[in-house]
Motif scaffolding. Structure first.
Motif: not given
Length: 556
Positions: A501-517
């Motif tokens: 989870a990102t912080e509020l009012y910050t510029q950010d970019a995140r990546r994660a591995e998820i799954e298609a179920r």
């Protein structure tokens, strides 16, 4: 059965009643995210049940219930008017109206209780109240003035173990669980106060065991099912989210030399933030709601659209983004919310939308937001009250949206050459369990929520919104990826855990591995059977009350 109320002066009785009403509202309100005190919901109705026994008149019951529900709404939804951030007059007026009007809707189950209580004994009518409440919550999620943000079960989003029952009952089963605990606990307290039994007689022991079962059995089930769901496998893919943190009060051009300058700067921010993620072999990039604050698919914005398409082609990564979209009509076919285009004879309807840009392909079908925030995004039942559209239009670029008509399931080709299907929701839509379920029914293997929760400052709204994503993930056993303009962006797994989870009012970019179920839960397969049963039981209790009333009159 003896009355539990004591002999009091009129003034003392009123003060006690006010105190009980406020106490119930506070307990319920403080149970909701971001508060960690979610267990308060297990006792939040006890002061209200005591109030039911103390207030004899229907008008008095309504007054105190309104006070209780007002406190509940104010504690939970204080942020809706943007009173601490932006301070836009229209937003503050509409927020204040919600805080004053919504407690009336929240009091409907109590009003039903007041109508039937003369014709039922104490415990039967309190049992009926449980069904009234859950049935009302279900009905309240339909229609253009619906605002089910504070469905009681949503207070337990942080209690992941007990929330796992939502894969069968949706959030309404959690509401039923909380109300059942409150009723059993109240019954035990009343009997103990009246000394109508000893603590350890058979009936007391049975009820105590029942109370413990209501509290512990869902936890026991949840712990085990979470382990099971964690071992289930889907097709992995890498997803990135961009949080640009653009001030929503400026993104439509205010504060810039021109709108074109605003658009260029925002697109620069988005592309610059996206490039590192795209270079890191992700399968999908997600930008938030109205990340593009212009009609990028129309010819006059071809420069911006081409720039986005060239970027997508160069990094070979699909991009899902929010944007406004426009559709033109002639005078005969134009919806009532469409606006005339000067000197053309045409009318234009704007939609809060989303679209998928894929490498080497034209832009996908446009998803138009279907569930719109009442008044802020669209005047409810605008077709019936067209004269209110202009006077009640919010002037910051987002009001007066047209209403979409159909869900869309997008097909995504991953870097491993496998296919994955997903659907995108826009902001407020993720609050509605039956609406989100429709995407899973149509084959979506993971879910995307794009939103702009930056209107209200650092208040509870964004925390509550991401918490609801946990419940939607559990109900459908799907990964939920939420991309927000200024936070909170996150990845939510199928058991409801919020990751990165990102912080509020910050510029950010995140990546994660998820799954298609692909599996379907009981809820996906059968929908709101549990909630409808509660609604039907509510009707049966009302019918029973009228039968008892008729019998009573016939014997007079």
């Amino acid at each position: 059965m003896a009355d539990i109320s004591l002999v009091e002066s009129a003034g003392s009785r009123i003060r006690w009643n006010i105190g009980l009403a406020i106490a119930s509202g506070l307990l319920l309100g403080l149970a909701f995210p971001p508060s960690p005190l979610y267990t308060l919901a297990y006792v939040g109705f006890i002061p209200l049940f005591l109030l039911f026994d103390r207030v004899e008149s229907f008008s008095g019951l309504f007054r105190y219930s309104y006070l209780s529900m007002f406190v509940f709404n104010a504690v939970t939804l204080y942020w809706v008017g943007g009173f601490t951030h932006g301070r836009d007059p229209w937003l503050m007026i509409s927020g204040a109206a919600l805080l004053l009007f919504h407690p009336i809707l929240s009091s409907i189950p109590i009003i039903l209780y007041g109508l039937v209580r003369r014709w039922m004994n104490r415990w039967l009518r309190l049992l009926a109240f449980i069904f009234f409440w859950v049935g009302w919550e279900y009905v309240h999620a339909f229609g253009e003035v619906s605002f089910p943000w504070i469905t009681l079960g949503s207070s337990q989003a942080y209690d992941l173990a007990r929330s796992q029952i939502a894969e069968y009952t949706s959030v309404y089963g959690i509401s039923f669980l909380l109300l059942s605990f409150n009723l059993i606990a109240y019954y035990l307290l009343v009997q103990a106060a009246l000394r109508e039994w000893r603590m350890w007689n058979v009936r007391a022991v049975v009820l105590i065991l029942l109370l413990l079962t209501v509290y512990l059995l869902p936890w026991w089930y949840g712990i085990r099912v979470m382990d099971r769901v964690d071992t289930e496998e889907g097709r992995p893919l890498q997803v990135g989210v961009i949080q640009p943190n653009v001030d929503p009060w400026e993104k439509w051009g205010e504060g810039f030399a021109s709108r074109q300058e605003a658009y260029r700067q925002q697109l620069d921010i988005l592309l610059a933030s996206t490039a590192p993620l795209a270079a890191d072999s992700v399968d999908l990039i997600i930008w938030p709601e109205t990340a593009l604050p212009f009609w990028a698919l129309l010819p006059q914005y071809e420069e911006y659209r081409d720039r986005i398409q060239r970027f997508v082609d160069s990094v070979k990564t699909p991009l899902f983004t929010g944007l406004p979209h426009a559709e033109y009509f002639d005078e005969q076919s134009a919806p009532v919310t469409a606006r005339p285009v000067r000197s053309t004879g045409l009318f234009v309807e704007s939609y809060n939308s989303a679209v998928l840009f894929s490498p080497g392909k034209p832009a996908s079908d446009v998803y138009r937001k279907i569930v719109l925030v009442p008044f802020a995004e669209r005047i409810p039942y605008a077709e019936s009250v067209p004269f209110l559209i202009e006077p009640l239009k919010w002037g910051v670029g987002i009001s007066g949206w047209g209403k979409g008509q159909d869900t869309i399931v997008y097909e995504l080709e991953t870097r491993s050459s496998s296919q994955a299907k997903f659907s995108g929701m826009i902001c407020y839509e993720s609050v509605f369990p039956q609406f989100v379920r429709e995407f899973a029914v149509r084959g979506a293997e993971f879910l995307v929520v794009i939103t702009n929760d930056s209107w209200w400052g650092n208040t509870s709204g964004a925390y509550q919104h991401i918490a609801m994503a946990s419940l939607r993930a559990i109900e459908n056993r799907r990964w939920v990826v939420q991309a927000a303009n200024g936070g909170i962006s996150a990845f939510v797994d199928p058991v409801g855990r919020i990751r990165q989870a990102t912080e509020l009012y910050t510029q950010d970019a995140r990546r994660a591995e998820i799954e298609a179920r692909q599996g379907e839960t009981f809820y996906v397969q059968h929908g709101d059977i549990f909630a409808r049963i509660c609604l039907y039981c509510s009707a049966l209790f009302v019918i029973l009350a009228f039968i008892n009333r008729y019998r009573h009159k016939s014997h007079q």
